[in-house]
Design a protein around this motif. Structure first.
Motif, PDB file in Angstrom:
ATOM      1  N   VAL A 138      -3.271   1.619 -11.761  1.00  0.00           N
ATOM      2  CA  VAL A 138      -3.983   2.571 -12.613  1.00  0.00           C
ATOM      3  C   VAL A 138      -4.982   3.380 -11.794  1.00  0.00           C
ATOM      4  CG1 VAL A 138      -5.602   2.773 -14.542  1.00  0.00           C
ATOM      5  CG2 VAL A 138      -3.634   1.250 -14.724  1.00  0.00           C
ATOM      6  N   ASP A 139      -5.680   2.729 -10.873  1.00  0.00           N
ATOM      7  CA  ASP A 139      -6.742   3.404 -10.121  1.00  0.00           C
ATOM      8  C   ASP A 139      -6.270   4.016  -8.804  1.00  0.00           C
ATOM      9  OD1 ASP A 139      -8.745   2.897 -11.988  1.00  0.00           O
ATOM     10  OD2 ASP A 139      -9.145   0.921 -11.161  1.00  0.00           O
ATOM     11  N   GLU A 140      -5.212   3.486  -8.211  1.00  0.00           N
ATOM     12  CA  GLU A 140      -4.705   3.991  -6.938  1.00  0.00           C
ATOM     13  C   GLU A 140      -3.199   4.222  -7.038  1.00  0.00           C
ATOM     14  OE1 GLU A 140      -6.374   2.177  -3.279  1.00  0.00           O
ATOM     15  OE2 GLU A 140      -7.240   0.695  -4.653  1.00  0.00           O
ATOM     16  N   PRO A 141      -2.783   5.304  -7.699  1.00  0.00           N
ATOM     17  CA  PRO A 141      -1.352   5.509  -7.955  1.00  0.00           C
ATOM     18  C   PRO A 141      -0.502   5.609  -6.699  1.00  0.00           C
ATOM     19  CG  PRO A 141      -2.615   7.482  -8.480  1.00  0.00           C
ATOM     20  CD  PRO A 141      -3.605   6.383  -8.264  1.00  0.00           C
ATOM     21  N   GLY A 142      -1.109   5.957  -5.557  1.00  0.00           N
ATOM     22  CA  GLY A 142      -0.346   6.023  -4.320  1.00  0.00           C
ATOM     23  C   GLY A 142       0.128   4.667  -3.831  1.00  0.00           C
ATOM     24  N   LEU A 143      -0.404   3.575  -4.387  1.00  0.00           N
ATOM     25  CA  LEU A 143       0.054   2.229  -4.039  1.00  0.00           C
ATOM     26  C   LEU A 143       1.253   1.792  -4.879  1.00  0.00           C
ATOM     27  CD1 LEU A 143      -3.303   0.223  -3.683  1.00  0.00           C
ATOM     28  CD2 LEU A 143      -1.793   1.011  -1.849  1.00  0.00           C
ATOM     29  N   SER A 144       1.572   2.509  -5.933  1.00  0.00           N
ATOM     30  CA  SER A 144       2.627   2.102  -6.856  1.00  0.00           C
ATOM     31  C   SER A 144       3.966   1.972  -6.138  1.00  0.00           C
ATOM     32  CB  SER A 144       2.743   3.115  -8.000  1.00  0.00           C
ATOM     33  OG  SER A 144       1.506   3.242  -8.681  1.00  0.00           O
ATOM     34  N   VAL A 145       4.780   1.030  -6.604  1.00  0.00           N
ATOM     35  CA  VAL A 145       6.101   0.819  -6.000  1.00  0.00           C
ATOM     36  C   VAL A 145       7.152   0.659  -7.096  1.00  0.00           C
ATOM     37  CG1 VAL A 145       5.203  -0.276  -3.910  1.00  0.00           C
ATOM     38  CG2 VAL A 145       5.851  -1.693  -5.854  1.00  0.00           C
ATOM     39  N   ARG A 146       8.358   1.035  -6.740  1.00  0.00           N
ATOM     40  CA  ARG A 146       9.521   0.762  -7.582  1.00  0.00           C
ATOM     41  C   ARG A 146      10.321  -0.305  -6.844  1.00  0.00           C
ATOM     42  NH1 ARG A 146      14.070   5.274  -9.124  1.00  0.00           N
ATOM     43  NH2 ARG A 146      15.662   3.825  -9.894  1.00  0.00           N
ATOM     44  N   ARG A 200      -1.577  -4.929  -1.082  1.00  0.00           N
ATOM     45  CA  ARG A 200      -2.740  -4.176  -1.567  1.00  0.00           C
ATOM     46  C   ARG A 200      -2.604  -3.851  -3.044  1.00  0.00           C
ATOM     47  NH1 ARG A 200      -1.517  -1.212   3.050  1.00  0.00           N
ATOM     48  NH2 ARG A 200      -1.086   0.660   1.819  1.00  0.00           N
ATOM     49  N   LEU A 201      -1.384  -3.503  -3.463  1.00  0.00           N
ATOM     50  CA  LEU A 201      -1.138  -3.154  -4.868  1.00  0.00           C
ATOM     51  C   LEU A 201      -1.514  -4.301  -5.794  1.00  0.00           C
ATOM     52  CD1 LEU A 201       0.163  -1.394  -7.132  1.00  0.00           C
ATOM     53  CD2 LEU A 201       2.351  -2.445  -6.529  1.00  0.00           C
ATOM     54  N   LEU A 202      -1.108  -5.517  -5.457  1.00  0.00           N
ATOM     55  CA  LEU A 202      -1.341  -6.652  -6.343  1.00  0.00           C
ATOM     56  C   LEU A 202      -2.807  -7.053  -6.414  1.00  0.00           C
ATOM     57  CD1 LEU A 202       1.753  -8.904  -5.538  1.00  0.00           C
ATOM     58  CD2 LEU A 202       1.435  -7.323  -7.447  1.00  0.00           C
ATOM     59  N   ARG A 203      -3.615  -6.482  -5.539  1.00  0.00           N
ATOM     60  CA  ARG A 203      -5.044  -6.788  -5.526  1.00  0.00           C
ATOM     61  C   ARG A 203      -5.891  -5.543  -5.832  1.00  0.00           C
ATOM     62  NH1 ARG A 203      -2.028  -9.933  -2.498  1.00  0.00           N
ATOM     63  NH2 ARG A 203      -2.592 -12.124  -2.163  1.00  0.00           N
ATOM     64  N   SER A 204      -5.263  -4.525  -6.384  1.00  0.00           N
ATOM     65  CA  SER A 204      -5.954  -3.249  -6.601  1.00  0.00           C
ATOM     66  C   SER A 204      -6.573  -3.113  -7.989  1.00  0.00           C
ATOM     67  CB  SER A 204      -4.989  -2.081  -6.367  1.00  0.00           C
ATOM     68  OG  SER A 204      -3.959  -2.063  -7.351  1.00  0.00           O
ATOM     69  N   GLY A 205      -6.472  -4.138  -8.824  1.00  0.00           N
ATOM     70  CA  GLY A 205      -7.043  -4.053 -10.164  1.00  0.00           C
ATOM     71  C   GLY A 205      -5.973  -4.034 -11.236  1.00  0.00           C
ATOM     72  N   ARG A 243       9.850 -11.438  -1.025  1.00  0.00           N
ATOM     73  CA  ARG A 243       9.620 -11.584  -2.452  1.00  0.00           C
ATOM     74  C   ARG A 243       8.156 -11.867  -2.760  1.00  0.00           C
ATOM     75  NH1 ARG A 243      15.085 -14.498  -4.951  1.00  0.00           N
ATOM     76  NH2 ARG A 243      16.493 -12.887  -4.156  1.00  0.00           N
ATOM     77  N   PHE A 244       7.709 -11.264  -3.869  1.00  0.00           N
ATOM     78  CA  PHE A 244       6.385 -11.527  -4.422  1.00  0.00           C
ATOM     79  C   PHE A 244       6.573 -11.955  -5.868  1.00  0.00           C
ATOM     80  CE2 PHE A 244       5.392  -8.619  -0.984  1.00  0.00           C
ATOM     81  CZ  PHE A 244       4.142  -9.015  -0.524  1.00  0.00           C
ATOM     82  N   GLY A 245       5.777 -12.913  -6.293  1.00  0.00           N
ATOM     83  CA  GLY A 245       5.806 -13.333  -7.683  1.00  0.00           C
ATOM     84  C   GLY A 245       4.407 -13.363  -8.259  1.00  0.00           C
ATOM     85  N   TRP A 246       4.301 -13.162  -9.557  1.00  0.00           N
ATOM     86  CA  TRP A 246       3.007 -13.270 -10.230  1.00  0.00           C
ATOM     87  C   TRP A 246       3.212 -13.366 -11.741  1.00  0.00           C
ATOM     88  CZ3 TRP A 246       4.886  -8.702  -8.286  1.00  0.00           C
ATOM     89  CH2 TRP A 246       4.909  -7.573  -9.127  1.00  0.00           C
ATOM     90  N   THR A 247       2.131 -13.687 -12.412  1.00  0.00           N
ATOM     91  CA  THR A 247       2.143 -13.796 -13.866  1.00  0.00           C
ATOM     92  C   THR A 247       1.601 -12.510 -14.472  1.00  0.00           C
ATOM     93  OG1 THR A 247       1.811 -16.181 -13.781  1.00  0.00           O
ATOM     94  CG2 THR A 247       1.259 -15.083 -15.853  1.00  0.00           C
ATOM     95  N   ILE A 248       2.307 -12.027 -15.485  1.00  0.00           N
ATOM     96  CA  ILE A 248       1.857 -10.861 -16.244  1.00  0.00           C
ATOM     97  C   ILE A 248       1.342 -11.340 -17.598  1.00  0.00           C
ATOM     98  CG2 ILE A 248       2.572  -8.768 -17.449  1.00  0.00           C
ATOM     99  CD1 ILE A 248       4.592  -8.250 -15.272  1.00  0.00           C
ATOM    100  N   GLU A 249       0.041 -11.232 -17.797  1.00  0.00           N
ATOM    101  CA  GLU A 249      -0.549 -11.457 -19.117  1.00  0.00           C
ATOM    102  C   GLU A 249      -1.132 -10.126 -19.575  1.00  0.00           C
ATOM    103  OE1 GLU A 249      -3.812 -14.140 -21.579  1.00  0.00           O
ATOM    104  OE2 GLU A 249      -3.313 -14.636 -19.496  1.00  0.00           O
TER     105      GLU A 249
END
Length: 297
Positions: A138-146, A200-205, A243-249
């Motif tokens: 949301v805050d750093e769209p240049g970090l977004s990935v598909r 960086r993306l997963l820690r960007s907020g 691979r990266f994994g995480w929980t989405i709440e």
């Protein structure tokens, strides 16, 4: 008379720039980042707004299919309108469906002017495409990935129930509230060159996860929890994926009010790095709209 459709015929290419009937509001879909560049110019169009110079801000809202009410576009709730011209970027529109944008001119005294509307569709990943999940900052769209979605748990929704025993009855008395949001665990696979970016993306907020509608994966704003990875899919040092994994709440959508414009890889810092003077900037961009969107509009 029935319409005959050739399934092998190429799809009609949508216009690059969609404009409202009055010519004031324009939208350009950004397929690289799955977003929409929006601009208003009250000095243009079939009939320029007579008091365009008095417009101080513009508010743009987006109506999604099935939504009870429109939502403000982040960076355009409200956006400054410099001499009747304003710009915004929407990286949160749902994928693969038509959405409608409405812009309203706002004057210095807070009163509202005319409205302009148009509709566009941000393409979703095609069926069969390996890169089937968007993870957006949301805050750093240049970090977004598909990325490739390789594991996806079923959703779970915790109940909110308080129980109290009742003397003389086998049944408890309950106080209950709405169930919690659907929580999911996901795993994505990315190439080696994207590992640091995903870290960086997963820690960007706050992030937004989006997939095409056929997945029945609701768009989810969230802050990643229980992050794992990068884990190599092959032997360490191989050229395979990680691979990266995480929980989405899911959480409520962050408030878009009075948020600055965030365009992927474009900011005042980038402008300073690329140009030595304002004269050089003026020679490269023909308008405020062009400057604020790096030449897109």
């Amino acid at each position: 008379m029935p319409m005959i459709v050739d399934p092998a015929a190429p799809h009609v290419t949508p216009p690059d720039r969609v404009t409202s009937p009055d010519g004031w509001l324009a939208a350009i879909v950004d397929p690289v980042w799955a977003g929409v560049v929006l601009s208003v110019d009250y000095t243009a169009g079939t009939a320029p707004l007579a008091d365009a110079a008095d417009v101080m801000w513009v508010r743009i809202v987006r109506q999604d299919p099935g939504a009870a009410a429109p939502v403000g576009v982040r960076s355009a709730d409200r956006a400054w309108a410099v001499e009747g011209v304003g710009t915004a970027y929407d990286g949160e529109a749902p994928l693969g469906v038509s959405v409608a944008y409405t812009a309203t001119a706002i004057y210095a005294d807070g009163s509202s002017g005319p409205t302009s509307s148009l509709a566009v569709t941000v393409p979703a990943p095609e069926p069969g495409d390996d890169l089937d999940l968007w993870i957006k900052s949301v805050d750093e769209p240049g970090l977004s990935v598909r990325a490739m979605l390789v594991e996806w748990s079923g959703a779970t929704a915790a109940g909110r129930v308080d129980k109290t025993a009742v003397a003389g009855s086998p049944y408890n008395v309950l106080a209950y509230d709405e169930h919690g949001a659907e929580v999911q665990q996901i795993v994505i696979d990315v190439p080696p060159e994207q590992v640091d970016q995903v870290r960086r993306l997963l820690r960007s907020g706050v992030l937004l996860a989006q997939a095409r509608s056929e997945y029945l994966f609701a768009d989810a704003f969230h802050v990643p929890e229980d992050i794992s990875g990068p884990t190599p899919t092959g032997k360490l040092g191989s050229s395979g994926g990680y691979r990266f994994g995480w929980t989405i709440e899911p959480i409520e959508r962050p408030d878009p009010t009075d948020q600055p414009m965030r365009l992927p890889h474009w900011s005042w810092d980038a402008l300073v790095d690329q140009f030595a003077s304002w004269d050089a900037v003026g020679a490269s961009y023909s308008s405020w709209a062009s400057l604020s969107t790096n030449g897109v509009t």
